[in-house]
Write an enzyme that holds these catalytic residues in place. Structure first.
Site, PDB file in Angstrom:
ATOM      1  N   GLU A   7      96.356  58.586  46.462  1.00 49.69           N
ATOM      2  CA  GLU A   7      96.018  59.847  47.125  1.00 49.69           C
ATOM      3  C   GLU A   7      97.265  60.656  47.457  1.00 49.69           C
ATOM      4  O   GLU A   7      98.380  60.116  47.487  1.00 49.69           O
ATOM      5  CB  GLU A   7      95.218  59.565  48.395  1.00 49.69           C
ATOM      6  CG  GLU A   7      96.000  58.784  49.439  1.00 49.69           C
ATOM      7  CD  GLU A   7      95.104  58.057  50.424  1.00 49.69           C
ATOM      8  OE1 GLU A   7      95.292  58.268  51.646  1.00 49.69           O
ATOM      9  OE2 GLU A   7      94.238  57.271  49.992  1.00 49.69           O
ATOM     10  N   ASN A  30      82.615  59.996  46.647  1.00 46.12           N
ATOM     11  CA  ASN A  30      82.670  59.016  47.720  1.00 46.12           C
ATOM     12  C   ASN A  30      81.459  59.192  48.623  1.00 46.12           C
ATOM     13  O   ASN A  30      81.319  60.212  49.293  1.00 46.12           O
ATOM     14  CB  ASN A  30      83.962  59.217  48.529  1.00 46.12           C
ATOM     15  CG  ASN A  30      84.093  58.208  49.660  1.00 46.12           C
ATOM     16  OD1 ASN A  30      83.299  57.278  49.790  1.00 46.12           O
ATOM     17  ND2 ASN A  30      85.107  58.390  50.494  1.00 46.12           N
TER      18      ASN A  30
END
Length: 310
Positions: free
Chosen positions: A121, A215
């Site tokens: 990330e 997600n």
């Protein structure tokens, strides 16, 4: 089948198996499995790939999800989940544990431990859960360097770049970052904490040829959608990252409440996994058949048909 028999292991590298699933028709449904027992239970319900969440791993260690966990500790979780299930496992690589050389070291360590895929990330350490406020991001080019380093380090591992930019830079900023990360070598993109169906659809519309991961975490910023809904929005994969841990932790809290209140666990028996269920999940009797010298002393009536057929 027990992992101790080498012929039971796939000859195809885990990364290649994951990539094949990612490219196939339909959406990959990837539940979180925070330990080997959860991995076996998910496999027995028909799931073909698993996810290891950084939040679930650290929470199971009694720690917050702030980038505290180390590469070696993650590899411990990878090995047990891969060993138990034999399934391709996508692993949360947080921010890559440092800069470019650290990212490459992470990829090599995770792949050697058996991971099929990893996502990294674009947050700054100490990182936060993607559904919290005040996340700070590295520059797009710094993240692109990490992605390129990860792609160079892998043999077969799938590299997924996660961007947390939607909350601070808007959808256009997140899309621009995603394009750069894909050009740098990411096989897929993970846009974190999108807050509406329109955002999910627009992100997909602007990246039509890029595999996308959604997600579906509970208690976060994203609305609840089913796997088929995400597929209709243009997503290739969906994860439920911490669901197994949340359910297990809630059950444990209820157990301890009951024990503290009653001085007994009897009230909880209907909600417990029985000894027979545990042994069947663990393939206990398959291990016994590997060594004829092991005497079946516990629940000898269970699994007799399994042993005679083996």
């Amino acid at each position: 089948m027990t992992y101790l028999i080498g012929a039971n292991s796939s000859a195809t590298p885990a990364g290649q198996r994951f990539k094949g699933m990612m490219s196939a028709k339909g959406i990959m449904q990837i539940p979180g499995a925070h330990n080997g027992q959860a991995a076996l239970q998910a496999k027995d319900r028909g799931f073909d790939a698993l996810y290891l969440s950084g939040a679930a791993m650290t929470a199971s260690m009694g720690l917050p999800d702030l980038g505290i966990i180390t590469i070696d500790e993650v590899c411990f979780f990878i090995r047990q989940v891969v060993r138990a299930s034999g399934l391709p496992v996508l692993v949360d690589g947080d921010t890559g544990y440092g800069e470019t050389l650290n990212v490459m070291n992470m990829v090599r360590a995770f792949e050697d431990a058996g991971a099929a895929a990893v996502h990294i990330e674009d947050q700054v350490l100490p990182k936060k859960c993607g559904h919290l406020n005040d996340k700070k991001l590295v520059s797009p080019y710094e993240m692109a360097q990490k992605v390129a380093a990860a792609a160079r380090a892998r043999r077969d591992m799938v590299i997924i770049a996660r961007t947390d930019a939607a909350g601070s830079e808007g959808l256009d900023g997140a899309v621009a970052r995603a394009r750069l990360y894909h050009e740098a070598g990411a096989d897929a993109i993970f846009p974190e904490a999108l807050i509406s169906e329109d955002m999910f659809r627009e992100f997909s519309r602007q990246l039509p040829d890029v595999p996308l991961l959604a997600n579906m975490t509970e208690f976060g910023r994203s609305p609840y959608f089913t796997a088929s809904q995400f597929e209709q929005m243009g997503y290739s994969m969906v994860i439920w990252p911490v669901s197994s841990l949340r359910a297990a932790n809630k059950a444990q809290a209820d157990l301890y409440d009951t024990l503290a209140r009653n001085g007994s666990t009897e009230e909880m028996l209907p909600r417990m996994q029985t000894r027979e269920e545990l042994y069947k999940t663990l393939r206990y009797y398959e291990y016994e058949t590997l060594d004829a010298g092991i005497v079946a002393t516990v629940l000898p009536h269970v699994g007799q048909s399994d042993r005679s057929a083996a």
